[in-house]
Write a protein that holds these residues in place. Structure first.
Motif, short mmCIF file in Angstrom:
data_model
loop_
_atom_site.label_atom_id
_atom_site.label_comp_id
_atom_site.label_asym_id
_atom_site.label_seq_id
_atom_site.Cartn_x
_atom_site.Cartn_y
_atom_site.Cartn_z
N THR A 267 0.83 -1.14 -0.01
CA THR A 267 -0.05 0.01 0.07
C THR A 267 0.76 1.32 -0.12
O THR A 267 0.46 2.21 -0.46
CB THR A 267 -1.07 0.19 1.14
N ARG A 268 1.95 1.16 0.65
CA ARG A 268 2.93 2.30 0.79
C ARG A 268 3.43 2.49 -0.84
O ARG A 268 3.53 3.74 -1.05
CB ARG A 268 4.13 2.01 1.48
N ALA A 269 3.68 1.37 -1.71
CA ALA A 269 4.03 1.56 -2.87
C ALA A 269 3.03 2.35 -3.90
O ALA A 269 3.31 3.35 -4.71
CB ALA A 269 4.62 0.43 -3.51
N VAL A 270 1.69 1.86 -3.75
CA VAL A 270 0.49 2.54 -4.32
C VAL A 270 0.55 4.01 -4.05
O VAL A 270 0.30 4.83 -5.13
CB VAL A 270 -0.80 1.68 -3.96
N VAL A 271 0.49 4.37 -2.70
CA VAL A 271 0.58 5.70 -2.36
C VAL A 271 1.59 6.63 -3.06
O VAL A 271 1.34 7.59 -3.68
CB VAL A 271 0.52 6.01 -0.81
N ASP A 272 2.80 6.06 -3.09
CA ASP A 272 4.08 6.67 -3.56
C ASP A 272 3.89 7.03 -4.95
O ASP A 272 4.11 7.92 -5.47
CB ASP A 272 5.18 6.10 -3.12
N LEU A 273 3.26 6.05 -5.45
CA LEU A 273 3.22 6.11 -7.05
C LEU A 273 2.01 7.15 -7.53
O LEU A 273 2.17 7.92 -8.41
CB LEU A 273 2.85 4.69 -7.69
N VAL A 274 0.95 7.28 -6.75
CA VAL A 274 -0.04 8.12 -7.10
C VAL A 274 0.71 9.55 -6.86
O VAL A 274 0.35 10.36 -7.74
CB VAL A 274 -0.90 7.83 -6.06
N ASP A 309 -5.25 3.49 -13.10
CA ASP A 309 -4.09 3.21 -13.80
C ASP A 309 -2.85 2.68 -12.88
O ASP A 309 -2.15 1.50 -13.24
CB ASP A 309 -3.56 4.37 -14.61
N VAL A 310 -2.83 3.39 -11.75
CA VAL A 310 -1.95 2.95 -10.61
C VAL A 310 -2.33 1.38 -10.35
O VAL A 310 -1.44 0.50 -9.95
CB VAL A 310 -1.65 3.80 -9.52
N LEU A 311 -3.43 1.16 -9.88
CA LEU A 311 -3.74 -0.23 -9.51
C LEU A 311 -3.72 -1.06 -10.42
O LEU A 311 -3.49 -2.21 -10.23
CB LEU A 311 -5.41 -0.11 -9.03
N GLY A 312 -3.95 -0.68 -11.97
CA GLY A 312 -3.68 -1.58 -12.99
C GLY A 312 -2.19 -2.25 -12.99
O GLY A 312 -1.84 -3.12 -13.24
N GLU A 313 -1.28 -1.07 -12.69
CA GLU A 313 0.17 -1.44 -12.76
C GLU A 313 0.53 -2.05 -11.42
O GLU A 313 1.19 -3.25 -11.63
CB GLU A 313 0.97 0.01 -12.61
N VAL A 314 -0.02 -1.97 -10.36
CA VAL A 314 0.07 -2.91 -9.26
C VAL A 314 -0.42 -4.30 -9.38
O VAL A 314 0.20 -5.21 -8.99
CB VAL A 314 -0.48 -2.37 -8.11
N GLY A 315 -1.57 -4.59 -10.12
CA GLY A 315 -2.19 -5.65 -10.44
C GLY A 315 -1.24 -6.42 -11.32
O GLY A 315 -1.00 -7.68 -11.23
N ARG A 316 -0.41 -5.76 -12.41
CA ARG A 316 0.47 -6.39 -13.02
C ARG A 316 1.69 -6.89 -12.40
O ARG A 316 2.10 -8.19 -12.50
CB ARG A 316 0.85 -5.49 -14.41
N PHE A 317 2.38 -6.31 -11.41
CA PHE A 317 3.29 -6.68 -10.68
C PHE A 317 2.93 -7.67 -9.93
O PHE A 317 3.78 -8.73 -9.39
CB PHE A 317 4.10 -5.36 -9.82
N LEU A 318 1.87 -7.64 -8.94
CA LEU A 318 1.18 -8.97 -8.53
C LEU A 318 1.29 -9.83 -9.22
O LEU A 318 1.52 -10.94 -8.92
CB LEU A 318 0.01 -8.24 -7.84
#
Length: 412
Positions: A267-274, A309-318
């Motif tokens: 979640t920290r990575a999600v927020v930082d990316l946003v 877009d950010v959650l899509g990228e996180v989904g790809r890395f997951l």
């Protein structure tokens, strides 16, 4: 002497077998237990009588339409005991109290800040446990023990938190500290191990014995179930999947290395990316004095382009990391839990596309990708299971252990 020892072992094994069967399939008659276990009726009757006398089972009458005497059925006695499940995580503390039938009686949740330090956080945990024990005593329920889920590397034999990079703790003897404070049996484990156990006992994995559970919070933890047992590795520290390196040139991780998986999906990575992409994005998040994961999720659910877009990228890395786990462990199920589990509806399509597109067909032929059913209670109920399973394995022996703890508490 050997014969007596063998008889005691067989009795202990058969008692656990009967109690576990009632736990899973209640209500059951003595005849049903005998038929399903292969134990003769006199053995079943003797074991059931002991479990009735010790308060673990109760009898109920089946008042059906059958002619003649109603059948006597057995089920777990809710008043047979109580269990505490505690979770210490990076940004929150939580606890539950359940009865012997595993009915949830009380739940506690408080935000936490790792900068407070271990002493302050453990003091808050002590207050939470004191409160839950008092709730059990008000209900006249004897507390059987406390299970604790911890973030990071946990030595289950010593009962200590070896290293938690996101908390900043090292070599913290959590089990011994709590046992000394409460004179109750305490078992500890990694929070993701607890969570996969919780889903296996009470949640979405009850019909599956090979599971990978992802606990995605500030960091990323993993719990792996193999043939119904937690996979621990040779020294007991397996499944630190959040520190598998995805990109050696990637972001710095709290563990001291670079490019760990959790630096791309926590979640920290999600927020930082946003935050990095906010300027000039036209996002609904622009102008907020502070942004947290709940803000990002809410924006994404409202159709915000940047958040999606950010959650899509996180989904790809997951998906990339899960693909590796699927190819290595060949699980029947992968469960997305933790805070990111709240975004499962948005993440799973991208995860699924990546995993089924990139993993070997032989490893994903019967694979299921699911969101946690227990959500924030997965770790807590798994922590309960740490103690509960031990009681089921040796109910009479656990009574002796509990009595010794009560004796020590009274002496203090």
């Amino acid at each position: 002497m050997v014969k007596t020892a063998d008889q005691n072992f067989v009795r202990k094994f058969n008692t656990a077998l009967v109690l576990e069967m009632v736990r899973k399939e209640a209500p059951l008659s003595r005849a049903s237990i005998s038929a399903q276990t292969g134990l003769n009726r006199s053995t079943v009757s003797s074991i059931v009588q002991e479990l009735l006398e010790t308060g673990f089972l109760i009898e109920t009458e089946l008042q059906g339409d059958k002619v003649g005497r109603p059948g006597i059925l057995l089920r777990l006695n809710p008043n047979g005991g109580a269990f505490l499940g505690i979770e210490i995580n990076v940004d929150y503390l939580a606890g539950v109290l359940v009865d012997f039938s595993t009915k949830l009686l009380e739940k506690r949740f408080i935000p936490s800040d790792p900068t407070q330090g271990s002493e302050a956080i453990l003091t808050a945990v002590q207050h939470m446990i004191t409160d839950l024990v008092a709730q059990a005593e008000q209900r006249d329920l004897p507390v059987m023990g406390i299970g604790v889920g911890l973030p990071g590397v946990v030595d289950t034999n010593r009962g200590s938190l070896v290293y938690a990079p996101n908390l900043g703790w090292r070599d913290t003897p959590v089990r011994d500290m709590l046992q000394q404070l409460f004179n109750l049996p305490v078992l500890v484990d990694n929070e993701a191990n607890c969570a996969v156990l919780g889903e296996y006992r009470f949640g979405i994995s009850q019909d599956v014995s090979d599971v990978v559970y992802l606990s995605a919070n500030v960091g990323l933890g993993g719990g792996i179930l193999s043939d119904g047992k937690i996979f621990r590795g040779s020294s007991g520290f397996a499944s630190e999947i959040g520190h598998a390196v995805i990109d050696p040139a990637g972001p710095a991780c709290g563990c001291g290395r670079f490019g760990c998986w959790e630096t791309f999906v926590g979640t920290r990575a999600v927020v930082d990316l946003v935050k990095k992409r906010l300027p000039g994005s036209g996002s609904s998040l622009v102008g907020k004095s502070s942004v947290d994961f709940a803000d990002v999720l809410s924006a994404a659910q409202s159709g915000d382009a940047l958040a999606l877009d950010v959650l899509g990228e996180v989904g790809r890395f997951l998906g990339i990391g899960i693909t590796n786990l699927v190819n290595i462990f060949n699980p029947r199920q992968v469960v997305l839990g933790g805070t990111l589990g709240k975004a499962a509806e948005l993440l799973l399509p991208q995860i699924s596309s990546t995993v089924f597109g990139e993993s070997l067909l032989s490893t994903h032929a019967d694979l299921r990708l699911d969101a946690s059913a227990l959500k924030e209670e997965a770790c807590l109920l798994g922590a309960v299971s740490l103690v509960y399973d031990e009681v089921i394995r040796d109910p009479i022996g656990w009574i002796v252990k509990r009595q010794n703890s009560n004796h020590n508490r009274n002496e203090d």
